[in-house]
Write an enzyme that holds these catalytic residues in place. Structure first.
Site, PDB file in Angstrom:
ATOM      1  N   LYS A   1      -9.725  -3.908  -0.617  1.00 54.26           N
ATOM      2  CA  LYS A   1     -10.100  -3.766  -1.537  1.00 54.26           C
ATOM      3  C   LYS A   1     -10.278  -5.084  -2.166  1.00 54.26           C
ATOM      4  O   LYS A   1     -11.165  -5.825  -2.457  1.00 54.26           O
ATOM      5  CB  LYS A   1      -8.849  -3.370  -3.427  1.00 54.26           C
ATOM      6  CG  LYS A   1      -8.860  -1.728  -2.649  1.00 54.26           C
ATOM      7  CD  LYS A   1      -7.776  -1.517  -3.649  1.00 54.26           C
ATOM      8  CE  LYS A   1      -8.199   0.062  -4.235  1.00 54.26           C
ATOM      9  NZ  LYS A   1      -6.554   0.236  -4.996  1.00 54.26           N
TER      10      LYS A   1
ATOM     11  N   GLN B   1      -1.070  -0.806  -7.498  1.00 51.74           N
ATOM     12  CA  GLN B   1      -1.656   0.301  -6.367  1.00 51.74           C
ATOM     13  C   GLN B   1      -0.752   1.356  -6.915  1.00 51.74           C
ATOM     14  O   GLN B   1       1.278   1.065  -6.768  1.00 51.74           O
ATOM     15  CB  GLN B   1      -1.276  -0.652  -5.134  1.00 51.74           C
ATOM     16  CG  GLN B   1      -1.745   0.758  -3.764  1.00 51.74           C
ATOM     17  CD  GLN B   1      -3.261   0.564  -3.752  1.00 51.74           C
ATOM     18  OE1 GLN B   1      -4.210   0.090  -3.663  1.00 51.74           O
ATOM     19  NE2 GLN B   1      -3.524   2.071  -3.267  1.00 51.74           N
TER      20      GLN B   1
ATOM     21  N   ASP C   1      -8.181   0.299 -13.848  1.00 53.22           N
ATOM     22  CA  ASP C   1      -8.577   1.415 -13.271  1.00 53.22           C
ATOM     23  C   ASP C   1      -9.165   3.073 -13.817  1.00 53.22           C
ATOM     24  O   ASP C   1      -8.794   4.055 -14.186  1.00 53.22           O
ATOM     25  CB  ASP C   1      -7.060   2.092 -13.094  1.00 53.22           C
ATOM     26  CG  ASP C   1      -7.020   1.524 -10.954  1.00 53.22           C
ATOM     27  OD1 ASP C   1      -8.052   1.749 -10.198  1.00 53.22           O
ATOM     28  OD2 ASP C   1      -5.703   1.736 -10.719  1.00 53.22           O
TER      29      ASP C   1
END
Ligand code: NDP
Length: 301
Positions: free
Chosen positions: A54, A98, A121
């Site tokens: 990422k 994460q 997200d």
């Protein structure tokens, strides 16, 4: 019939290219540099790999990218403090914590602490609610279903799904439910199936659009697929591959790919289908967040 193979790698590269070009323009026009912060707690090797890729992709897109690596024993209070400081950091448009987090930390609490306008997200209740009520212009849509929709529309060659029956197998909060909402928003007639659904093979065989987000290797067989249907396989499952040598493994989806590709009109492979779209859409969401900060219209994908 042999299905068209939907090349997620190629489409993901196109999305990333679009993000990179639009980022250059955003910086040149407004001076706003998209900023993403990724927070990882602990040493989980798979998570480390995801976080590294990422960060790398964000830098390639021209973003300001920071990674905070915290030790496994970090307390929930300290993690919440870090999230709050990122919420207040004017250079950060996107915060990604994460998952999974260590057991002593309440994941839900951490997610709900992220400012909704930086929750790329799309897991915050505000973003979930906006998606559910059709407020997609100001929401963040979770990256995997968002990427699945891009692939689906490419395969169909149209954005409007009027008249099409869509069946989503799986009802998780991160894939199944948001996917169903996105399909509905684009006028598909949507059914969500799950482990308690009766006679799933017969139901699946009525789908013009079949989305598999189950986590069971090759569960969906060719006989479940309506001839000509578009099949989006979100599943990523690692199985033993003794044919490759002792102890070797390979990745497969939730759909029995070879046989289903003989029936479907178009199908995503695993790997190389939905998988690469997830990070690409994370980059897209980060740019969208920065565009909102700058008061500029973000690109469509
Ligand atoms: P979850 O385990 O959270 O959800 C799985 C869903 O499948 C549940 O709703 C479950 O039903 C349903 N299910 C399980 N068994 C059956 C069955 N026999 N028949 C019908 N439905 C069943 O998984 P996720 O949604 O998080 O992930 C799904 C898959 O997608 C996984 O393989 C995962 O690795 C992959 N994935 C891929 C991503 C990518 O980037 N490509 C990102 C995220 C996930 P019930 O609710 O009744 O238990």
């Amino acid at each position: 019939m042999t299905a068209e193979v939907i090349d997620g790698k190629l489409v993901a590269a196109e999305v990333v290219e679009k993000v990179t070009v639009a980022t250059k323009k955003l910086i040149a026009d407004t001076g706003v540099v998209p900023g993403i912060a990724v927070v990882i707690v602990g040493e989980d090797p798979a998570s480390q790999v995801y976080v590294r890729s990422k960060g790398k992709r964000a830098t390639e897109c021209g973003f300001h990218s920071v990674t905070h690596t915290l030790p496994e024993e970090t307390s929930e209070a300290d993690l919440l403090k870090m999230v709050e400081s990122l919420n207040n950091d004017k250079d950060i448009d996107a915060i990604l914590v994460q998952l999974p987090l260590p057991d002593h930390i309440d994941e839900g609490k951490v997610i709900q602490t992220i400012a909704p306008e930086k929750d790329v997200d799309g897991f915050h209740f505000i973003n979930v609610g906006k998606l559910g009520t059709g407020e997609t212009d100001s929401a963040f849509v979770p990256c995997t279903p968002a990427g699945s929709m891009v692939l689906l529309k490419k395969a169909l060659g149209k954005d409007d799904l009027s008249g099409l029956n869509a069946i989503v197998v799986g009802r998780s909060n991160i894939v199944g439910k948001p996917m169903a909402n996105l399909l509905l928003a684009d006028n598909a007639t949507v059914t969500i199936a799950h482990s308690r659904t009766k006679d799933l093979p017969a139901l699946a065989a009525t789908a013009d659009i079949l989305v598999a987000a189950v986590g069971r290797p090759e569960m969906i067989k060719a006989g479940w697929v309506k001839p000509g249907a578009v099949v989006i396989d979100v599943g990523i499952n690692r199985i033993d591959a003794p044919e490759k040598g002792e102890g070797k493994t390979r990745l497969v989806g939730d759909v029995a790919y070879g046989e289903s590709a003989e029936v479907a009109g178009a199908i995503t492979p695993v790997p190389g289908g939905v998988g690469p779209m997830t990070i690409a859409m994370l980059m897209a969401n980060t740019l969208t967040s920065a565009c909102r900060r700058a008061g500029v219209e973000p690109p469509n994908y």
